[in-house]
Write a protein that holds these residues in place. Structure first.
Motif, PDB file in Angstrom:
ATOM      1  N   ASN A   1       0.842  -1.183   0.000  1.00 33.92           N
ATOM      2  CA  ASN A   1       0.000   0.000   0.000  1.00 33.92           C
ATOM      3  C   ASN A   1       0.884   1.241   0.000  1.00 33.92           C
ATOM      4  OD1 ASN A   1      -1.638   2.156   0.724  1.00 33.92           O
ATOM      5  ND2 ASN A   1      -2.799   0.989   2.236  1.00 33.92           N
ATOM      6  N   PRO A   2       0.789   2.106  -1.020  1.00 34.18           N
ATOM      7  CA  PRO A   2       1.653   3.285  -1.049  1.00 34.18           C
ATOM      8  C   PRO A   2       1.301   4.336   0.006  1.00 34.18           C
ATOM      9  CG  PRO A   2       0.179   3.285  -2.936  1.00 34.18           C
ATOM     10  CD  PRO A   2      -0.020   1.983  -2.227  1.00 34.18           C
ATOM     11  N   GLN A   3       0.256   4.102   0.788  1.00 36.97           N
ATOM     12  CA  GLN A   3      -0.082   5.016   1.881  1.00 36.97           C
ATOM     13  C   GLN A   3       0.522   4.543   3.206  1.00 36.97           C
ATOM     14  OE1 GLN A   3      -3.028   4.127  -0.261  1.00 36.97           O
ATOM     15  NE2 GLN A   3      -2.025   5.736  -1.412  1.00 36.97           N
ATOM     16  N   GLN A   4       1.481   3.634   3.114  1.00 41.49           N
ATOM     17  CA  GLN A   4       2.099   3.088   4.319  1.00 41.49           C
ATOM     18  C   GLN A   4       3.590   2.916   4.076  1.00 41.49           C
ATOM     19  OE1 GLN A   4       1.205  -1.095   5.401  1.00 41.49           O
ATOM     20  NE2 GLN A   4       0.293  -0.175   7.221  1.00 41.49           N
ATOM     21  N   GLY A   5       4.389   3.340   5.053  1.00 44.43           N
ATOM     22  CA  GLY A   5       5.829   3.176   4.956  1.00 44.43           C
ATOM     23  C   GLY A   5       6.341   2.303   6.087  1.00 44.43           C
ATOM     24  N   LEU A   6       7.482   1.686   5.873  1.00 44.58           N
ATOM     25  CA  LEU A   6       8.127   0.877   6.903  1.00 44.58           C
ATOM     26  C   LEU A   6       9.326   1.647   7.438  1.00 44.58           C
ATOM     27  CD1 LEU A   6       8.589  -1.738   8.531  1.00 44.58           C
ATOM     28  CD2 LEU A   6       9.902  -2.590   6.560  1.00 44.58           C
ATOM     29  N   TYR A   7       9.291   1.976   8.726  1.00 37.99           N
ATOM     30  CA  TYR A   7      10.436   2.611   9.374  1.00 37.99           C
ATOM     31  C   TYR A   7      11.485   1.537   9.633  1.00 37.99           C
ATOM     32  CZ  TYR A   7      13.416   4.570  12.974  1.00 37.99           C
ATOM     33  OH  TYR A   7      14.509   4.985  13.701  1.00 37.99           O
ATOM     34  N   ILE A   8      12.707   1.802   9.172  1.00 40.61           N
ATOM     35  CA  ILE A   8      13.845   0.905   9.377  1.00 40.61           C
ATOM     36  C   ILE A   8      14.895   1.691  10.149  1.00 40.61           C
ATOM     37  CG2 ILE A   8      15.620  -0.511   8.274  1.00 40.61           C
ATOM     38  CD1 ILE A   8      13.699  -0.653   5.813  1.00 40.61           C
ATOM     39  N   PRO A   9      15.102   1.356  11.420  1.00 42.96           N
ATOM     40  CA  PRO A   9      16.080   2.105  12.215  1.00 42.96           C
ATOM     41  C   PRO A   9      17.512   1.770  11.802  1.00 42.96           C
ATOM     42  CG  PRO A   9      15.259   0.243  13.460  1.00 42.96           C
ATOM     43  CD  PRO A   9      14.481   0.270  12.174  1.00 42.96           C
ATOM     44  N   ALA A  10      18.443   2.576  12.282  1.00 45.92           N
ATOM     45  CA  ALA A  10      19.862   2.243  12.113  1.00 45.92           C
ATOM     46  C   ALA A  10      20.120   0.903  12.794  1.00 45.92           C
ATOM     47  CB  ALA A  10      20.729   3.331  12.740  1.00 45.92           C
ATOM     48  N   MET A  11      21.112   0.202  12.353  1.00 44.96           N
ATOM     49  CA  MET A  11      21.496  -1.105  12.901  1.00 44.96           C
ATOM     50  C   MET A  11      20.364  -2.132  12.788  1.00 44.96           C
ATOM     51  SD  MET A  11      24.627  -1.322  13.517  1.00 44.96           S
ATOM     52  CE  MET A  11      24.570  -2.914  14.336  1.00 44.96           C
ATOM     53  N   CYS A  12      19.742  -2.160  11.619  1.00 44.92           N
ATOM     54  CA  CYS A  12      18.697  -3.135  11.320  1.00 44.92           C
ATOM     55  C   CYS A  12      19.020  -3.776   9.978  1.00 44.92           C
ATOM     56  CB  CYS A  12      17.326  -2.451  11.277  1.00 44.92           C
ATOM     57  SG  CYS A  12      15.971  -3.589  10.934  1.00 44.92           S
ATOM     58  N   TRP A  13      19.295  -5.072   9.992  1.00 51.19           N
ATOM     59  CA  TRP A  13      19.600  -5.816   8.772  1.00 51.19           C
ATOM     60  C   TRP A  13      18.301  -5.994   7.988  1.00 51.19           C
ATOM     61  CZ3 TRP A  13      24.198  -7.426   6.870  1.00 51.19           C
ATOM     62  CH2 TRP A  13      24.181  -8.360   5.820  1.00 51.19           C
ATOM     63  N   THR A  14      18.346  -5.811   6.664  1.00 52.45           N
ATOM     64  CA  THR A  14      17.154  -5.998   5.839  1.00 52.45           C
ATOM     65  C   THR A  14      17.442  -6.900   4.648  1.00 52.45           C
ATOM     66  OG1 THR A  14      17.638  -4.017   4.530  1.00 52.45           O
ATOM     67  CG2 THR A  14      16.147  -3.751   6.417  1.00 52.45           C
ATOM     68  N   GLU A  15      16.402  -7.626   4.257  1.00 47.78           N
ATOM     69  CA  GLU A  15      16.395  -8.409   3.027  1.00 47.78           C
ATOM     70  C   GLU A  15      15.082  -8.104   2.335  1.00 47.78           C
ATOM     71  OE1 GLU A  15      17.151 -12.510   4.010  1.00 47.78           O
ATOM     72  OE2 GLU A  15      18.943 -11.987   5.158  1.00 47.78           O
ATOM     73  N   LEU A  16      15.143  -7.719   1.053  1.00 49.04           N
ATOM     74  CA  LEU A  16      13.965  -7.279   0.317  1.00 49.04           C
ATOM     75  C   LEU A  16      13.707  -8.185  -0.876  1.00 49.04           C
ATOM     76  CD1 LEU A  16      15.428  -4.705   1.657  1.00 49.04           C
ATOM     77  CD2 LEU A  16      13.920  -3.402   0.206  1.00 49.04           C
ATOM     78  N   HIS A  17      12.426  -8.532  -1.040  1.00 45.64           N
ATOM     79  CA  HIS A  17      11.974  -9.362  -2.149  1.00 45.64           C
ATOM     80  C   HIS A  17      10.883  -8.578  -2.880  1.00 45.64           C
ATOM     81  CE1 HIS A  17      13.945 -12.889  -0.249  1.00 45.64           C
ATOM     82  NE2 HIS A  17      13.655 -12.216   0.839  1.00 45.64           N
ATOM     83  N   PHE A  18      11.123  -8.217  -4.129  1.00 49.94           N
ATOM     84  CA  PHE A  18      10.219  -7.388  -4.910  1.00 49.94           C
ATOM     85  C   PHE A  18       9.322  -8.244  -5.796  1.00 49.94           C
ATOM     86  CE2 PHE A  18      13.528  -4.592  -3.688  1.00 49.94           C
ATOM     87  CZ  PHE A  18      13.095  -3.277  -3.841  1.00 49.94           C
ATOM     88  N   SER A  19       8.048  -7.864  -5.911  1.00 50.47           N
ATOM     89  CA  SER A  19       7.189  -8.487  -6.913  1.00 50.47           C
ATOM     90  C   SER A  19       7.568  -7.909  -8.273  1.00 50.47           C
ATOM     91  CB  SER A  19       5.715  -8.212  -6.612  1.00 50.47           C
ATOM     92  OG  SER A  19       5.398  -6.841  -6.838  1.00 50.47           O
ATOM     93  N   GLU A  20       7.114  -8.549  -9.331  1.00 50.98           N
ATOM     94  CA  GLU A  20       7.369  -8.037 -10.674  1.00 50.98           C
ATOM     95  C   GLU A  20       6.732  -6.657 -10.812  1.00 50.98           C
ATOM     96  OE1 GLU A  20       7.043  -9.360 -15.345  1.00 50.98           O
ATOM     97  OE2 GLU A  20       6.499 -10.771 -13.763  1.00 50.98           O
ATOM     98  N   GLY A  21       7.480  -5.707 -11.317  1.00 55.71           N
ATOM     99  CA  GLY A  21       6.971  -4.363 -11.526  1.00 55.71           C
ATOM    100  C   GLY A  21       6.947  -3.485 -10.286  1.00 55.71           C
ATOM    101  N   ALA A  22       7.488  -3.945  -9.184  1.00 58.86           N
ATOM    102  CA  ALA A  22       7.465  -3.153  -7.950  1.00 58.86           C
ATOM    103  C   ALA A  22       8.435  -1.978  -8.043  1.00 58.86           C
ATOM    104  CB  ALA A  22       7.821  -4.020  -6.752  1.00 58.86           C
ATOM    105  N   THR A  23       8.033  -0.861  -7.447  1.00 58.17           N
ATOM    106  CA  THR A  23       8.898   0.302  -7.303  1.00 58.17           C
ATOM    107  C   THR A  23       8.922   0.674  -5.833  1.00 58.17           C
ATOM    108  OG1 THR A  23       8.403   1.139  -9.513  1.00 58.17           O
ATOM    109  CG2 THR A  23       9.264   2.725  -7.923  1.00 58.17           C
TER     110      THR A  23
END
Length: 137
Positions: free
Chosen positions: A85-107
């Motif tokens: 949902n583009p009306q929602q963001g995920l806050y990622i603090p410093a010192m937080c490891w992330t792994e991202l998996h995108f759907s086709e066509g995701a921006t």
């Protein structure tokens, strides 16, 4: 105590008749001053992004289109988020490891608290775990 990732609602105005504008106008929802904005697009399906943490940089990640599955690890807690949902963001603090998996066509749109600096990145998971364990003490 180090911060934990969480979802942030973003302000939206408009209607189905004319469309919508989503903004960070009410900046109190963003827990830092925005220093840099960038976006990621055309990530092929099956490609994982992220695989890093930042020493100082805080981020808010928004899926403008498509979906992004985000795995976070603060060294104390692992969480999974699905951004759809583009009306929602995920806050990622410093010192937080992330792994991202995108759907086709995701921006993905990313708002950050700092300018880019390679020295801010931790790209080795073992080193991240060592640093995170030290911070948790």
């Amino acid at each position: 105590m180090p911060a934990t990732p969480y979802l942030i609602p973003l302000h939206r105005v408009g209607s189905p008749d004319i469309g919508y504008i989503t903004s960070t106008q009410y900046a109190e929802n963003i827990p830092f001053l925005i220093k840099r904005v960038f976006w990621t697009q055309a990530t092929p399906p099956g490609v994982e992004r992220g695989h890093h943490a930042n020493l100082a940089t805080e981020e808010v990640l928004v899926a403008l289109s498509g979906s992004i599955n985000v795995l976070t690890d603060t060294g104390r807690e692992k969480q999974a988020f699905e951004l759809t949902n583009p009306q929602q963001g995920l806050y990622i603090p410093a010192m937080c490891w992330t792994e991202l998996h995108f759907s086709e066509g995701a921006t993905a749109l990313c708002l950050t608290s700092t300018d880019f600096s390679e020295e801010d990145y931790i790209r080795d998971y073992k080193r991240f775990r060592q640093l995170a364990a030290h911070i948790a003490l």
